[in-house]
Design a protein around this motif. Structure first.
Motif, short mmCIF file in Angstrom:
data_model
loop_
_atom_site.label_atom_id
_atom_site.label_comp_id
_atom_site.label_asym_id
_atom_site.label_seq_id
_atom_site.Cartn_x
_atom_site.Cartn_y
_atom_site.Cartn_z
N VAL A 91 0.84 -1.21 0.00
CA VAL A 91 0.00 0.00 0.00
C VAL A 91 0.87 1.25 0.00
CG1 VAL A 91 -1.68 1.33 1.32
CG2 VAL A 91 -1.98 -1.14 1.05
N TYR A 171 -7.11 -5.32 2.94
CA TYR A 171 -7.63 -4.28 3.85
C TYR A 171 -7.63 -4.76 5.29
CZ TYR A 171 -10.74 -1.01 6.15
OH TYR A 171 -11.27 -0.10 7.03
N VAL A 178 -4.66 2.93 7.22
CA VAL A 178 -5.07 3.68 6.03
C VAL A 178 -6.48 4.26 6.17
CG1 VAL A 178 -3.65 2.19 4.57
CG2 VAL A 178 -6.09 1.67 4.86
N ARG A 179 -6.73 5.26 5.35
CA ARG A 179 -8.08 5.80 5.20
C ARG A 179 -8.63 5.24 3.90
NH1 ARG A 179 -8.10 11.79 6.15
NH2 ARG A 179 -8.43 11.11 8.32
N ALA A 180 -9.64 4.41 4.01
CA ALA A 180 -10.18 3.73 2.84
C ALA A 180 -11.70 3.70 2.88
CB ALA A 180 -9.62 2.30 2.76
N TYR A 198 -11.83 -1.93 -1.64
CA TYR A 198 -11.68 -0.70 -0.86
C TYR A 198 -10.85 0.29 -1.65
CZ TYR A 198 -13.42 -3.35 3.14
OH TYR A 198 -14.19 -4.10 3.99
N SER A 199 -11.36 1.51 -1.73
CA SER A 199 -10.61 2.60 -2.37
C SER A 199 -9.76 3.28 -1.31
CB SER A 199 -11.57 3.60 -3.01
OG SER A 199 -10.86 4.70 -3.55
N VAL A 200 -8.45 3.24 -1.49
CA VAL A 200 -7.53 3.81 -0.50
C VAL A 200 -7.17 5.23 -0.90
CG1 VAL A 200 -5.30 3.59 0.63
CG2 VAL A 200 -6.62 1.54 0.06
#
Length: 218
Positions: A91, A171, A178-180, A198-200
């Motif tokens: 990531v 995830y 992370v912010r996802a 999940y969109s990171v």
């Protein structure tokens, strides 16, 4: 990697075996179309410039460059060497690739060239890793459904309109870093069941990349 090969004698180290890995695929949007009007020398120059930036991000996070597929990059984590937090490495690599692309696009636009857009997909799961291929042409790589899904996830970035998507399995291992945003479950080619992606967007504000690289990634 060379040191580990020497320690192991090379044979067992390269023998195909089941491993849990994290796989990253990145691809340039419409790159071939953009380059159709370019002469071959200019095409190669631009491709090399782009790939150099992306691969440096992989190496910065101790990932292994598996292969180039045209303008696509396949990188693997937790093989051939066992690593701590391979999912987080992947990531971090992806986020750094997007930052590097922003800097590269600034240079491209200054030269009158169109900006590049990329999609990145990451997945974690079991694979067979080792020297695979013909006896006269072996290549260290990974194969399995985990690899196929990683590539499908990258393709799904086009549909989702986002640059970075990760699987549910990835995830689960990086959620605290992370912010996802979870996306509605989707059908991807080759999978019977719907897949949650999940969109990171970024690392959480309290997470220091420098600290991660010192205390977690190494």
């Amino acid at each position: 990697v060379a040191d580990e090969l020497i320690k192991s004698g090379g044979t067992d180290f390269m023998t195909p075996k089941r491993r849990t890995v994290t796989i990253l695929f990145s691809d340039v949007r419409d790159f071939t179309t953009m380059m159709e009007s370019s002469d071959p020398e200019h095409f190669v120059q631009q491709l090399s410039e782009y790939l150099t930036e992306m691969v440096e991000c992989v190496f910065e996070n101790q990932g292994t460059l598996d292969k180039f597929i045209g303008d696509a990059v396949m990188a693997i984590f937790n093989v051939p060497l066992t690593q701590t937090h391979p999912e987080l490495r992947a990531v971090c690599t992806a986020l750094e690739m997007l930052e590097a692309l922003t800097r590269l696009n600034t240079k491209r636009q200054a030269r009158g060239e169109s900006p590049l857009k990329i999609g990145i997909g990451i997945n974690t799961g079991p694979v067979v890793a080792g020297n695979l291929g013909h006896q006269k042409r072996l290549e260290y790589t990974v194969i399995g459904d985990t690899v196929n899904l990683a590539q499908r996830i990258e393709s799904q970035t086009k549909v989702a309109g986002t640059s970075l998507l990760i699987s549910e399995s990835t995830y689960a291992r990086v959620a605290s870093y992370v912010r996802a945003t979870p996306l509605p479950p989707v059908k991807v080619k080759g999978k019977v069941e719907l897949v949650t992606l999940y969109s990171v967007a970024q690392l959480l504000p309290e997470v220091s990349v420098d600290r991660l690289k010192l205390s977690v990634l190494k």
